[in-house]
Design a protein around this motif. Structure first.
Motif, PDB file in Angstrom:
ATOM      1  N   GLY A 109       0.821  -1.204   0.000  1.00 29.96           N
ATOM      2  CA  GLY A 109       0.000   0.000   0.000  1.00 29.96           C
ATOM      3  C   GLY A 109       0.854   1.253   0.000  1.00 29.96           C
ATOM      4  N   PRO A 110       0.223   2.421  -0.008  1.00 29.41           N
ATOM      5  CA  PRO A 110       0.971   3.676   0.058  1.00 29.41           C
ATOM      6  C   PRO A 110       1.763   3.770   1.362  1.00 29.41           C
ATOM      7  CG  PRO A 110      -1.300   4.056  -0.609  1.00 29.41           C
ATOM      8  CD  PRO A 110      -1.227   2.643  -0.146  1.00 29.41           C
ATOM      9  N   SER A 111       2.878   4.462   1.322  1.00 26.62           N
ATOM     10  CA  SER A 111       3.670   4.693   2.524  1.00 26.62           C
ATOM     11  C   SER A 111       3.765   6.193   2.787  1.00 26.62           C
ATOM     12  CB  SER A 111       5.066   4.062   2.400  1.00 26.62           C
ATOM     13  OG  SER A 111       5.729   4.503   1.240  1.00 26.62           O
ATOM     14  N   LYS A 112       4.324   6.531   3.933  1.00 25.29           N
ATOM     15  CA  LYS A 112       4.355   7.936   4.339  1.00 25.29           C
ATOM     16  C   LYS A 112       5.212   8.758   3.385  1.00 25.29           C
ATOM     17  CE  LYS A 112       3.626   6.952   9.244  1.00 25.29           C
ATOM     18  NZ  LYS A 112       4.213   7.024  10.610  1.00 25.29           N
ATOM     19  N   PRO A 113       4.769   9.955   3.047  1.00 26.03           N
ATOM     20  CA  PRO A 113       5.553  10.811   2.143  1.00 26.03           C
ATOM     21  C   PRO A 113       6.765  11.401   2.841  1.00 26.03           C
ATOM     22  CG  PRO A 113       3.599  11.958   2.881  1.00 26.03           C
ATOM     23  CD  PRO A 113       3.471  10.559   3.395  1.00 26.03           C
ATOM     24  N   SER A 114       7.781  11.689   2.060  1.00 28.22           N
ATOM     25  CA  SER A 114       8.995  12.329   2.555  1.00 28.22           C
ATOM     26  C   SER A 114       8.881  13.835   2.408  1.00 28.22           C
ATOM     27  CB  SER A 114      10.213  11.831   1.774  1.00 28.22           C
ATOM     28  OG  SER A 114      11.352  12.630   2.046  1.00 28.22           O
ATOM     29  N   ALA A 115       9.134  14.560   3.487  1.00 32.32           N
ATOM     30  CA  ALA A 115       9.108  16.021   3.437  1.00 32.32           C
ATOM     31  C   ALA A 115      10.257  16.573   2.606  1.00 32.32           C
ATOM     32  CB  ALA A 115       9.175  16.586   4.856  1.00 32.32           C
ATOM     33  N   TYR A 116      11.247  15.743   2.316  1.00 32.03           N
ATOM     34  CA  TYR A 116      12.429  16.178   1.560  1.00 32.03           C
ATOM     35  C   TYR A 116      12.240  15.988   0.053  1.00 32.03           C
ATOM     36  CZ  TYR A 116      17.472  16.771   0.659  1.00 32.03           C
ATOM     37  OH  TYR A 116      18.695  17.216   0.212  1.00 32.03           O
ATOM     38  N   TYR A 117      11.131  15.405  -0.365  1.00 31.94           N
ATOM     39  CA  TYR A 117      10.913  15.161  -1.793  1.00 31.94           C
ATOM     40  C   TYR A 117      10.955  16.471  -2.577  1.00 31.94           C
ATOM     41  CZ  TYR A 117       8.563  13.803  -6.121  1.00 31.94           C
ATOM     42  OH  TYR A 117       8.244  13.600  -7.446  1.00 31.94           O
ATOM     43  N   ASN A 118      11.811  16.513  -3.580  1.00 32.65           N
ATOM     44  CA  ASN A 118      11.974  17.657  -4.488  1.00 32.65           C
ATOM     45  C   ASN A 118      12.341  18.945  -3.742  1.00 32.65           C
ATOM     46  OD1 ASN A 118      12.124  18.730  -7.073  1.00 32.65           O
ATOM     47  ND2 ASN A 118       9.951  19.219  -7.170  1.00 32.65           N
ATOM     48  N   SER A 119      12.996  18.801  -2.602  1.00 29.24           N
ATOM     49  CA  SER A 119      13.406  19.964  -1.816  1.00 29.24           C
ATOM     50  C   SER A 119      14.714  20.537  -2.347  1.00 29.24           C
ATOM     51  CB  SER A 119      13.607  19.547  -0.353  1.00 29.24           C
ATOM     52  OG  SER A 119      14.245  20.563   0.396  1.00 29.24           O
ATOM     53  N   ASN A 120      14.910  21.826  -2.145  1.00 26.05           N
ATOM     54  CA  ASN A 120      16.180  22.472  -2.481  1.00 26.05           C
ATOM     55  C   ASN A 120      17.047  22.696  -1.248  1.00 26.05           C
ATOM     56  OD1 ASN A 120      15.820  22.841  -5.336  1.00 26.05           O
ATOM     57  ND2 ASN A 120      14.309  24.415  -4.857  1.00 26.05           N
ATOM     58  N   SER A 121      16.634  22.155  -0.117  1.00 28.83           N
ATOM     59  CA  SER A 121      17.321  22.423   1.140  1.00 28.83           C
ATOM     60  C   SER A 121      18.687  21.751   1.209  1.00 28.83           C
ATOM     61  CB  SER A 121      16.473  21.937   2.322  1.00 28.83           C
ATOM     62  OG  SER A 121      17.191  22.040   3.524  1.00 28.83           O
ATOM     63  N   ALA A 122      19.694  22.517   1.639  1.00 27.56           N
ATOM     64  CA  ALA A 122      21.020  21.958   1.914  1.00 27.56           C
ATOM     65  C   ALA A 122      21.156  21.577   3.381  1.00 27.56           C
ATOM     66  CB  ALA A 122      22.106  22.968   1.542  1.00 27.56           C
ATOM     67  N   ARG A 123      20.118  21.833   4.180  1.00 27.83           N
ATOM     68  CA  ARG A 123      20.130  21.509   5.597  1.00 27.83           C
ATOM     69  C   ARG A 123      18.840  20.748   5.941  1.00 27.83           C
ATOM     70  NH1 ARG A 123      24.054  23.800   8.363  1.00 27.83           N
ATOM     71  NH2 ARG A 123      22.938  23.561  10.344  1.00 27.83           N
ATOM     72  N   PRO A 124      18.764  19.475   5.510  1.00 29.89           N
ATOM     73  CA  PRO A 124      17.522  18.719   5.711  1.00 29.89           C
ATOM     74  C   PRO A 124      17.156  18.508   7.172  1.00 29.89           C
ATOM     75  CG  PRO A 124      19.285  17.310   4.891  1.00 29.89           C
ATOM     76  CD  PRO A 124      19.767  18.704   4.752  1.00 29.89           C
ATOM     77  N   LEU A 125      18.146  18.409   8.062  1.00 33.09           N
ATOM     78  CA  LEU A 125      17.812  18.244   9.471  1.00 33.09           C
ATOM     79  C   LEU A 125      17.177  19.504  10.031  1.00 33.09           C
ATOM     80  CD1 LEU A 125      17.888  16.572  12.067  1.00 33.09           C
ATOM     81  CD2 LEU A 125      20.145  17.542  12.535  1.00 33.09           C
ATOM     82  N   ALA A 126      17.791  20.637   9.761  1.00 32.90           N
ATOM     83  CA  ALA A 126      17.292  21.896  10.299  1.00 32.90           C
ATOM     84  C   ALA A 126      15.946  22.281   9.697  1.00 32.90           C
ATOM     85  CB  ALA A 126      18.322  23.000  10.060  1.00 32.90           C
ATOM     86  N   GLU A 127      15.767  21.997   8.406  1.00 31.86           N
ATOM     87  CA  GLU A 127      14.578  22.497   7.711  1.00 31.86           C
ATOM     88  C   GLU A 127      13.462  21.468   7.554  1.00 31.86           C
ATOM     89  OE1 GLU A 127      15.783  24.461   4.116  1.00 31.86           O
ATOM     90  OE2 GLU A 127      17.423  25.509   5.112  1.00 31.86           O
ATOM     91  N   HIS A 128      13.811  20.171   7.624  1.00 32.79           N
ATOM     92  CA  HIS A 128      12.789  19.134   7.445  1.00 32.79           C
ATOM     93  C   HIS A 128      12.786  18.096   8.563  1.00 32.79           C
ATOM     94  CE1 HIS A 128      11.786  20.606   3.444  1.00 32.79           C
ATOM     95  NE2 HIS A 128      13.062  20.566   3.108  1.00 32.79           N
ATOM     96  N   GLY A 129      13.705  18.202   9.502  1.00 33.90           N
ATOM     97  CA  GLY A 129      13.788  17.205  10.567  1.00 33.90           C
ATOM     98  C   GLY A 129      14.277  15.860  10.100  1.00 33.90           C
ATOM     99  N   ILE A 130      15.046  15.840   9.012  1.00 36.08           N
ATOM    100  CA  ILE A 130      15.507  14.588   8.405  1.00 36.08           C
ATOM    101  C   ILE A 130      17.030  14.603   8.262  1.00 36.08           C
ATOM    102  CG2 ILE A 130      15.505  13.194   6.284  1.00 36.08           C
ATOM    103  CD1 ILE A 130      12.666  14.239   5.766  1.00 36.08           C
ATOM    104  N   ARG A 131      17.690  13.589   8.791  1.00 38.40           N
ATOM    105  CA  ARG A 131      19.098  13.355   8.436  1.00 38.40           C
ATOM    106  C   ARG A 131      19.111  12.315   7.320  1.00 38.40           C
ATOM    107  NH1 ARG A 131      20.908  13.665  14.215  1.00 38.40           N
ATOM    108  NH2 ARG A 131      22.333  15.455  14.339  1.00 38.40           N
ATOM    109  N   LEU A 132      19.593  12.694   6.160  1.00 38.51           N
ATOM    110  CA  LEU A 132      19.692  11.750   5.054  1.00 38.51           C
ATOM    111  C   LEU A 132      20.628  10.612   5.443  1.00 38.51           C
ATOM    112  CD1 LEU A 132      20.153  14.290   2.122  1.00 38.51           C
ATOM    113  CD2 LEU A 132      18.043  13.559   3.242  1.00 38.51           C
ATOM    114  N   SER A 133      20.454   9.459   4.812  1.00 36.74           N
ATOM    115  CA  SER A 133      21.360   8.343   5.099  1.00 36.74           C
ATOM    116  C   SER A 133      21.547   7.486   3.860  1.00 36.74           C
ATOM    117  CB  SER A 133      20.859   7.495   6.269  1.00 36.74           C
ATOM    118  OG  SER A 133      19.577   6.960   6.007  1.00 36.74           O
ATOM    119  N   MET A 134      22.673   6.800   3.834  1.00 37.78           N
ATOM    120  CA  MET A 134      23.051   5.949   2.708  1.00 37.78           C
ATOM    121  C   MET A 134      23.958   4.844   3.235  1.00 37.78           C
ATOM    122  SD  MET A 134      24.802   7.149  -0.939  1.00 37.78           S
ATOM    123  CE  MET A 134      23.268   7.528  -1.809  1.00 37.78           C
ATOM    124  N   LEU A 135      23.948   3.697   2.543  1.00 39.02           N
ATOM    125  CA  LEU A 135      24.896   2.621   2.831  1.00 39.02           C
ATOM    126  C   LEU A 135      26.022   2.652   1.820  1.00 39.02           C
ATOM    127  CD1 LEU A 135      22.730  -0.580   3.507  1.00 39.02           C
ATOM    128  CD2 LEU A 135      23.527   1.114   5.151  1.00 39.02           C
TER     129      LEU A 135
END
Length: 320
Positions: A109-135
């Motif tokens: 089913g659908p999942s929760k949307p990301s507030a960072y989708y199509n964002s121009n923010s260089a500070r996702p934690l400060a502006e969206h409450g999200i720390r990006l992550s990668m393996l």
């Protein structure tokens, strides 16, 4: 201090697994290659390299990582192949967005949307409450170092390259083809865009982007990828990195790509659960890093794992 135009080494934390000698070695290699501050290195212990964590194990791991991070840290790179899933979520989405256990009752089913989708923010934690992550996966020490080197090389002068978008004969896995850009030349970026109706490309040596939809992508061994290349295939469990049911997203890195994406559990073919080609290309060409361009391109990333070298940025300004 002015806000950076894109994520840089000072905003990236590197997490190494002290129970995995390869993780420790590659973490140090990456720190030196990207000049990551020593204070940004986080040590954790994950015995036995499990593919999947349960909620309790994940909560402990996240708490360990977060305890070492200051507010300047906008993204986290985990230096290992496994674990890569938390219940039906990916490890990267669970870390960045929070674990969505309710999704596991109906992963199709659908999942929760990301507030960072199509964002121009260089500070996702400060502006969206999200720390990006990668393996940053480690198939071998040599392969992981080569992946890092490709990311670093991408910061030098851009080479002529091509972005390939393939609408395949697999109709179900071509659900995002509506977002493929039209074929064109972008001389200022030295990039050609080719949108094709085909199941594969072969024997080309200039791949910067390759997006397609198949359970397994043929002829990868005939291709050569430019440093910083992004490549992924829309299929059910490409993000089950060590699974054998379908082609793992790791195969893109093995073939020479610098970053990729895949889902760890059956998502069905919602285009929102996979990278939106136009959004990803727009941000990458504007100078975003690989981790920023990929994260910005997925509207519903709960089941998707982001892998590769996060700071690759072949189209950043001021290349030498």
């Amino acid at each position: 201090m002015s806000t950076p135009l894109r994520l840089g080494p000072a905003q990236l934390a590197v997490v190494v697994n002290d129970d995995d000698a390869d993780s420790v070695e590659i973490g140090e290699y990456y720190r030196k290659a990207r000049e990551i501050p020593l204070k940004n290195i986080v040590h954790v212990r994950i015995p036995n390299r499990p593919r999947k964590l349960d909620a309790e194990q994940f909560d402990k791991l996240k708490a360990q990582i977060d305890a070492h991070l200051g507010p300047e840290i906008q993204a986290v790179l985990m230096v290992w192949t496994a674990p890569y899933a938390v219940e039906c979520n990916s490890l990267t989405s669970a870390y960045s967005l929070g674990l969505d256990s309710a999704l596991c009752a109906k992963p199709c089913g659908p999942s929760k949307p990301s507030a960072y989708y199509n964002s121009n923010s260089a500070r996702p934690l400060a502006e969206h409450g999200i720390r990006l992550s990668m393996l940053l996966p480690i198939a071998s020490v040599e392969a992981a170092k080569a992946l890092i080197d490709r990311g670093v090389l991408s910061s030098f002068r851009a080479q002529p390259a091509t972005a390939y978008f393939l609408q395949t004969s697999d109709v179900a896995r071509s659900s995002r083809a509506r977002f493929f850009p039209r074929s064109m030349e972008l001389p200022q970026k030295k990039l050609t865009i080719k949108t094709l109706q085909a199941d594969s490309i072969e024997s080309v040596d200039d791949v910067m982007v390759y997006q397609t939809g198949l359970a397994a992508v043929p002829k990868l061994s005939t291709l050569r990828f430019r440093p910083g290349a992004l490549a992924d295939h829309l299929t059910s469990v490409g993000g089950d990195l060590l699974g054998e049911l379908q082609m793992s997203s790791l195969r893109w890195l093995d073939a020479g790509a610098t970053a990729s994406y895949g889902t760890v559990s059956e998502p069905c073919n919602y285009w929102q659960k996979f990278p939106n080609s136009i959004v990803m290309l727009k941000h990458y060409l504007a100078g975003a890093t690989a981790i920023e361009a990929y994260w910005r391109s997925v509207a519903w990333p709960a089941q998707g794992v982001f892998i590769g070298e996060p700071l690759a940025a072949p189209y950043r300004g001021g290349q030498r």
